[in-house]
Motif scaffolding. Structure first.
Motif, PDB file in Angstrom:
ATOM      1  N   SER A 189       0.824  -1.202   0.000  1.00 21.64           N
ATOM      2  CA  SER A 189       0.000   0.000   0.000  1.00 21.64           C
ATOM      3  C   SER A 189       0.862   1.257   0.000  1.00 21.64           C
ATOM      4  O   SER A 189       0.501   2.275  -0.601  1.00 21.64           O
ATOM      5  CB  SER A 189      -0.937   0.001   1.208  1.00 21.64           C
ATOM      6  N   TYR A 227       0.871   4.310  -2.648  1.00 21.67           N
ATOM      7  CA  TYR A 227       0.750   5.699  -2.217  1.00 21.67           C
ATOM      8  C   TYR A 227       1.856   6.559  -2.820  1.00 21.67           C
ATOM      9  O   TYR A 227       1.615   7.691  -3.262  1.00 21.67           O
ATOM     10  CB  TYR A 227       0.791   5.777  -0.691  1.00 21.67           C
ATOM     11  N   SER A 254       0.963   7.446  -6.186  1.00 24.20           N
ATOM     12  CA  SER A 254      -0.329   8.114  -6.358  1.00 24.20           C
ATOM     13  C   SER A 254      -0.188   9.605  -6.634  1.00 24.20           C
ATOM     14  O   SER A 254      -1.089  10.217  -7.206  1.00 24.20           O
ATOM     15  CB  SER A 254      -1.205   7.902  -5.120  1.00 24.20           C
ATOM     16  N   THR A 311     -12.807  16.395   5.811  1.00 20.46           N
ATOM     17  CA  THR A 311     -12.467  16.660   4.418  1.00 20.46           C
ATOM     18  C   THR A 311     -13.107  17.967   3.979  1.00 20.46           C
ATOM     19  O   THR A 311     -14.211  18.308   4.410  1.00 20.46           O
ATOM     20  CB  THR A 311     -12.964  15.523   3.516  1.00 20.46           C
ATOM     21  N   PRO A 353      -9.464  12.438  -4.142  1.00 18.55           N
ATOM     22  CA  PRO A 353     -10.045  11.133  -3.788  1.00 18.55           C
ATOM     23  C   PRO A 353      -9.160   9.913  -4.049  1.00 18.55           C
ATOM     24  O   PRO A 353      -9.135   8.991  -3.228  1.00 18.55           O
ATOM     25  CB  PRO A 353     -11.317  11.091  -4.633  1.00 18.55           C
ATOM     26  N   LEU A 354      -8.439   9.887  -5.172  1.00 22.28           N
ATOM     27  CA  LEU A 354      -7.593   8.724  -5.471  1.00 22.28           C
ATOM     28  C   LEU A 354      -6.513   8.536  -4.407  1.00 22.28           C
ATOM     29  O   LEU A 354      -6.371   7.448  -3.834  1.00 22.28           O
ATOM     30  CB  LEU A 354      -6.954   8.891  -6.853  1.00 22.28           C
ATOM     31  N   THR A 394      -6.376   9.938  -1.444  1.00 19.39           N
ATOM     32  CA  THR A 394      -6.982   9.790  -0.126  1.00 19.39           C
ATOM     33  C   THR A 394      -7.371   8.339   0.131  1.00 19.39           C
ATOM     34  O   THR A 394      -7.170   7.804   1.233  1.00 19.39           O
ATOM     35  CB  THR A 394      -8.218  10.695   0.005  1.00 19.39           C
ATOM     36  N   TRP A 395      -7.926   7.665  -0.881  1.00 24.07           N
ATOM     37  CA  TRP A 395      -8.329   6.272  -0.713  1.00 24.07           C
ATOM     38  C   TRP A 395      -7.112   5.384  -0.476  1.00 24.07           C
ATOM     39  O   TRP A 395      -7.118   4.520   0.409  1.00 24.07           O
ATOM     40  CB  TRP A 395      -9.087   5.787  -1.939  1.00 24.07           C
ATOM     41  N   ILE A 396      -6.043   5.597  -1.244  1.00 22.56           N
ATOM     42  CA  ILE A 396      -4.835   4.795  -1.061  1.00 22.56           C
ATOM     43  C   ILE A 396      -4.201   5.093   0.294  1.00 22.56           C
ATOM     44  O   ILE A 396      -3.713   4.184   0.980  1.00 22.56           O
ATOM     45  CB  ILE A 396      -3.845   5.055  -2.213  1.00 22.56           C
ATOM     46  N   GLY A 436      -5.787   5.957   3.006  1.00 29.02           N
ATOM     47  CA  GLY A 436      -6.578   5.241   4.002  1.00 29.02           C
ATOM     48  C   GLY A 436      -6.279   3.752   4.022  1.00 29.02           C
ATOM     49  O   GLY A 436      -6.253   3.128   5.089  1.00 29.02           O
ATOM     50  N   LEU A 437      -6.030   3.171   2.856  1.00 32.46           N
ATOM     51  CA  LEU A 437      -5.654   1.760   2.788  1.00 32.46           C
ATOM     52  C   LEU A 437      -4.341   1.522   3.516  1.00 32.46           C
ATOM     53  O   LEU A 437      -4.192   0.552   4.268  1.00 32.46           O
ATOM     54  CB  LEU A 437      -5.532   1.328   1.323  1.00 32.46           C
ATOM     55  N   HIS A 447      -8.922   0.990   5.787  1.00 35.53           N
ATOM     56  CA  HIS A 447     -10.318   1.475   5.752  1.00 35.53           C
ATOM     57  C   HIS A 447     -11.167   0.824   6.839  1.00 35.53           C
ATOM     58  O   HIS A 447     -12.372   0.645   6.663  1.00 35.53           O
ATOM     59  CB  HIS A 447     -10.943   1.246   4.369  1.00 35.53           C
TER      60      HIS A 447
END
Length: 477
Positions: free
Chosen positions: A59, A63, A66, A131, A158-159, A161-163, A165-166, A171
């Motif tokens: 992950s 990131y 990303s 956010t 968003p892209l 941010t999602w990574i 969080g992973l 998550h």
């Protein structure tokens, strides 16, 4: 260096050529006593912690990549054709308000490059908690290029941010943070333990220490790659571990307490209007040096004049963020350039007349606060930009390979056993007692490390008890 190694049963097919015996050293006896203990700890950590490290590394690699993916994926929102003249910031903010009348503008990020959009940040009930909603405005034409959730001081979209969080918690919220803290807690232990084992194994052979061996595939060659790559990566891995722990849930609190006790707390800027300048500011002597005239309720000279006042006060970086004044507060203009040399100064500006309420220079930070800020920025990929992100990607890839090589060595040596139990008995008492005391202190300071170490001991004792019972049953039979 995450080694899952078993030194008990030698591989005859991979037997290394005879090497000259190393020159005896005075510390050889100490290392001979410690090596089995370090090896056993390294083995257990590799078996039980490596899966967590592997998830964090994969992950983390995503990131690190990303940042560039974000620039490509959100190019329409982030980039515009360069025009001749730019609109005033206040006009761009008004356009953003018209595009989203339900939002409340909290900050503005002017574009740092000529082809960059202006990012107007809003508090909006329709975006996740913590956010902001970013409205991207063309600074030349006023066109709204899009609206996206924006997270954190780096403005992750968003892209990313999602990574992120992973990587941070899978998550799973607060419970998921335990996985990343566990990985960070053990990474430095495993890396330094592997370094000691590798240096002890290749002592006196500098080339074999630094460069992996060539030849047919074998367990020996895998170990060579594992050790050499780990040696090159060990410093970065330890720094990743240390910086990751700084904002972890349990160890992070202890680190913050120690940092504050040593006078290394990060200073804050005062933007309060009532007596903020002059004698009451936390940074007396960095402000305008006089008390401003009383402010009329609601008086505001405007965003553009506030930025001009901040520029006159020494905020000269092209990368800035402007926090709009709340009730009883002034404008806060911060430099956000993390390229070298760092430009991270900030000022608070009176919205009525443009006087400086307070000024905070990054050069005035305590040393520990500076190191903490740089360390966190380096861990999150914003320090030094692309170079930082490539370095993070290289470290993540190295850690992935180290773990896979470790499992491969374990597989090639099956059904071998780790170092025999009771390795601690070989350690002299004069060394064992200080080592146990230091382990207890570190285990208290880094709680998930201490708890998991106790779990290792419980598993080891249970396996020893089961083996003893089986042996007794066999003798009875």
């Amino acid at each position: 260096m995450t080694t899952i190694d078993d030194p008990v049963r030698p591989d005859i097919t991979d037997a290394p050529p005879a090497e000259p015996a190393p020159t005896p050293r005075r510390s050889g006896g100490t290392w001979s006593a410690l090596r089995p203990l370090v090896m056993r700890l390294h083995f257990y950590a590799g078996v039980l912690i490596a899966p967590f490290l592997l998830v964090a590394a994969v992950s983390g690699l995503l990131y690190a990549l990303s940042f560039q993916a974000e620039k490509v994926y959100y190019a329409h929102e982030l980039e515009v054709p360069v025009g001749d003249t730019t609109l005033p910031l206040s006009r761009q903010v008004d356009i953003a308000r018209e595009a989203n009348p339900n939002g409340t503008v909290t900050a503005v990020w002017p574009g740092a490059e000529p082809d960059a959009t202006t990012r107007v940040l809003m508090a909006d009930p329709d975006v996740p908690e913590g956010t902001s909603l970013a409205v991207f405005v063309d600074p030349y034409t006023g066109e709204v290029r899009g609206q996206l959730p924006s997270f954190g001081s780096s403005g992750a979209l968003p892209l990313r941010t999602w990574i992120d969080g992973l990587h941070a918690d899978l998550h799973l919220g607060e419970f998921g943070r335990n996985y990343s803290e566990l990985a960070a807690s053990w990474l430095w232990v495993i890396a330094l333990g592997g370094l000691l084992l590798w240096l002890g194994r290749r002592r006196g052979n500098r080339r074999a220490l630094l460069l992996p061996e060539r030849g047919p595939k074998s367990r020996r060659r895998t170990l060579s790659w594992h050790g050499s790559v780990g040696l090159w990566a060990v410093t970065g891995l330890v720094l990743l571990s240390a910086t990751g722990l700084t904002w972890s849930r349990y160890a992070g609190e202890n680190i913050g307490t120690v940092q504050d006790g040593l006078g290394g707390a990060t200073p804050t800027l005062s933007a309060t209007l009532d007596g903020a300048a002059g004698g009451s500011s936390e940074h007396e002597g960095h402000g305008a040096g006089h008390t401003p005239a009383p402010t009329a309720p609601g008086a505001d000279m405007g965003l553009d004049k506030a930025v001009a006042a901040a520029r006159a006060a020494g905020i000269d970086s092209p990368r800035i963020s402007v926090v709009l004044p709340a009730e009883g507060k002034g404008y806060v203009v911060k430099e956000t350039d993390t390229q070298f040399p760092l430009q991270l100064d900030s000022v608070a500006v009176n919205p009525a007349d443009g006087t400086v309420l307070d000024r905070l220079a990054f050069a005035d930070y305590p040393l520990l606060a500076k190191l903490t800020r740089i360390g966190i920025d380096a861990h999150t990929g914003v320090f030094l930009g692309l170079f930082n992100q490539l370095a993070l990607a290289a470290l993540a890839l190295a850690l992935i390979l180290l773990i896979l090589w470790g499992y491969r060595m374990w597989w090639l040596r099956r059904p071998g056993r780790p170092v025999a139990r009771g390795a601690w008995r070989k350690v002299p008492v004069t060394l064992l007692l200080p080592l146990a005391a230091a382990t207890a202190v570190v285990g208290w300071f880094v709680p998930l490390l201490g708890l998991s170490l106790l779990l290792f001991l419980a598993v080891d004792l249970t396996l020893a008890l089961v083996a003893r019972m089986k042996a007794r049953s066999s003798r009875t039979a």
